[in-house]
Scaffold this motif. Structure first.
Motif, mmCIF file in Angstrom:
data_model
loop_
_atom_site.group_PDB
_atom_site.id
_atom_site.type_symbol
_atom_site.label_atom_id
_atom_site.label_comp_id
_atom_site.label_asym_id
_atom_site.label_seq_id
_atom_site.Cartn_x
_atom_site.Cartn_y
_atom_site.Cartn_z
ATOM 1 N N ASP A 10 0.796 -1.221 0.000
ATOM 2 C CA ASP A 10 0.000 0.000 0.000
ATOM 3 C C ASP A 10 0.832 1.276 0.000
ATOM 4 O OD1 ASP A 10 -2.278 -1.556 0.083
ATOM 5 O OD2 ASP A 10 -2.481 -1.404 2.254
ATOM 6 N N ILE A 11 2.117 1.183 0.277
ATOM 7 C CA ILE A 11 2.956 2.362 0.406
ATOM 8 C C ILE A 11 3.337 2.880 -0.975
ATOM 9 C CG2 ILE A 11 5.124 3.295 1.291
ATOM 10 C CD1 ILE A 11 4.986 1.104 3.462
ATOM 11 N N ILE A 12 2.901 4.102 -1.255
ATOM 12 C CA ILE A 12 3.235 4.729 -2.529
ATOM 13 C C ILE A 12 4.569 5.450 -2.424
ATOM 14 C CG2 ILE A 12 2.558 6.522 -4.183
ATOM 15 C CD1 ILE A 12 -0.378 5.874 -3.421
ATOM 16 N N LEU A 13 4.787 6.157 -1.329
ATOM 17 C CA LEU A 13 5.945 7.031 -1.205
ATOM 18 C C LEU A 13 6.741 6.730 0.054
ATOM 19 C CD1 LEU A 13 7.495 9.585 -2.181
ATOM 20 C CD2 LEU A 13 5.839 10.932 -0.867
ATOM 21 N N SER A 14 8.016 6.470 -0.129
ATOM 22 C CA SER A 14 8.945 6.374 0.994
ATOM 23 C C SER A 14 9.688 7.697 1.073
ATOM 24 C CB SER A 14 9.955 5.239 0.779
ATOM 25 O OG SER A 14 9.315 3.986 0.813
ATOM 26 N N ILE A 15 9.582 8.362 2.217
ATOM 27 C CA ILE A 15 10.286 9.623 2.446
ATOM 28 C C ILE A 15 11.466 9.316 3.361
ATOM 29 C CG2 ILE A 15 10.148 11.966 3.354
ATOM 30 C CD1 ILE A 15 7.069 11.753 2.963
ATOM 31 N N ALA A 16 12.664 9.613 2.892
ATOM 32 C CA ALA A 16 13.871 9.349 3.664
ATOM 33 C C ALA A 16 14.479 10.666 4.127
ATOM 34 C CB ALA A 16 14.872 8.568 2.833
ATOM 35 N N LEU A 17 14.770 10.750 5.400
ATOM 36 C CA LEU A 17 15.308 11.960 6.006
ATOM 37 C C LEU A 17 16.613 11.626 6.714
ATOM 38 C CD1 LEU A 17 15.103 14.899 7.074
ATOM 39 C CD2 LEU A 17 13.673 14.002 8.911
ATOM 40 N N LEU A 18 17.677 12.344 6.337
ATOM 41 C CA LEU A 18 18.945 12.226 7.047
ATOM 42 C C LEU A 18 18.941 13.266 8.165
ATOM 43 C CD1 LEU A 18 21.560 11.881 4.149
ATOM 44 C CD2 LEU A 18 20.218 10.099 5.287
ATOM 45 N N ALA A 19 19.052 12.812 9.394
ATOM 46 C CA ALA A 19 19.004 13.707 10.543
ATOM 47 C C ALA A 19 20.376 13.779 11.206
ATOM 48 C CB ALA A 19 17.959 13.213 11.541
ATOM 49 N N SER A 20 20.872 15.018 11.356
ATOM 50 C CA SER A 20 22.216 15.197 11.902
ATOM 51 C C SER A 20 22.254 16.179 13.066
ATOM 52 C CB SER A 20 23.164 15.667 10.799
ATOM 53 O OG SER A 20 22.737 16.934 10.311
ATOM 54 N N ASP A 21 21.165 16.280 13.801
ATOM 55 C CA ASP A 21 21.102 17.078 15.017
ATOM 56 C C ASP A 21 21.036 18.583 14.763
ATOM 57 O OD1 ASP A 21 20.739 16.643 17.760
ATOM 58 O OD2 ASP A 21 22.752 17.356 18.200
ATOM 59 N N ARG A 22 20.401 18.977 13.686
ATOM 60 C CA ARG A 22 20.206 20.407 13.417
ATOM 61 C C ARG A 22 18.956 20.883 14.162
ATOM 62 N NH1 ARG A 22 21.775 18.971 7.762
ATOM 63 N NH2 ARG A 22 23.825 19.914 7.445
ATOM 64 N N LYS A 23 19.164 21.319 15.374
ATOM 65 C CA LYS A 23 18.049 21.718 16.246
ATOM 66 C C LYS A 23 17.263 22.890 15.685
ATOM 67 C CE LYS A 23 20.372 19.984 20.260
ATOM 68 N NZ LYS A 23 21.341 20.225 21.270
ATOM 69 N N ASP A 24 17.928 23.751 14.917
ATOM 70 C CA ASP A 24 17.262 24.952 14.415
ATOM 71 C C ASP A 24 16.340 24.679 13.229
ATOM 72 O OD1 ASP A 24 19.661 24.322 13.058
ATOM 73 O OD2 ASP A 24 19.834 26.359 12.275
ATOM 74 N N THR A 25 16.440 23.522 12.574
ATOM 75 C CA THR A 25 15.617 23.276 11.383
ATOM 76 C C THR A 25 14.833 21.961 11.400
ATOM 77 O OG1 THR A 25 17.513 22.299 10.210
ATOM 78 C CG2 THR A 25 17.093 24.667 9.872
ATOM 79 N N ILE A 26 15.180 21.025 12.267
ATOM 80 C CA ILE A 26 14.559 19.699 12.205
ATOM 81 C C ILE A 26 13.049 19.737 12.402
ATOM 82 C CG2 ILE A 26 15.036 19.142 14.638
ATOM 83 C CD1 ILE A 26 15.071 16.632 11.712
ATOM 84 N N GLU A 27 12.567 20.541 13.318
ATOM 85 C CA GLU A 27 11.116 20.583 13.539
ATOM 86 C C GLU A 27 10.392 21.175 12.338
ATOM 87 O OE1 GLU A 27 9.490 21.198 17.583
ATOM 88 O OE2 GLU A 27 11.573 21.754 18.067
#
Length: 126
Positions: A10-27
């Motif tokens: 059922d999954i059409i889209l896989s969204i991949a996010l690389l997270a590197s502790d950017r507190k100012d932009t992650i949210e």
């Protein structure tokens, strides 16, 4: 904020996010994905490349899949790690210092079924 877990088929889209502790932009990044996740059958794969416990807790609230990755200065290797975890027909990647201002066209692309007419697509980053 884990969205409804989907069956693999059922999954059409896989969204991949690389997270590197950017507190100012992650949210801002994660919040910009909410309209997509609410409208399109998708999964959010987050690769933790060295986040603080505070950010890790935030990631756990959003991720459908969350994995740790020892950063080796190789974006391709990191993206490939998320690609191997993906179950969707389509794959979209972004980093924790990127976000969508407007998701309407992307949502329309998938909800209208237009995506079925293409093998790939791209979007412009500004």
């Amino acid at each position: 904020m884990n969205q409804t877990k989907n069956n693999k088929q059922d999954i059409i889209l896989s969204i991949a996010l690389l997270a590197s502790d950017r507190k100012d932009t992650i949210e801002k990044c994660l919040a910009s994905l909410t309209p997509i996740r609410e409208a399109v059958s998708c999964e959010l794969i987050i690769l933790d490349t060295g986040c603080s416990p505070e950010i890790r807790g935030l990631l756990e609230k959003y991720a459908d899949k969350l994995a740790e990755f020892q950063w080796c200065n190789d974006f391709s290797k990191a993206r490939n790690a998320t690609l191997h975890m993906a179950e969707g027909e389509w794959f979209l990647y972004l980093d924790d210092d990127e976000w969508f201002l407007d998701t309407d066209d992307l949502i329309d692309f998938f909800t209208s079924g237009e995506y079925q007419n293409y093998a790939a697509a791209s979007y412009i980053q500004r």
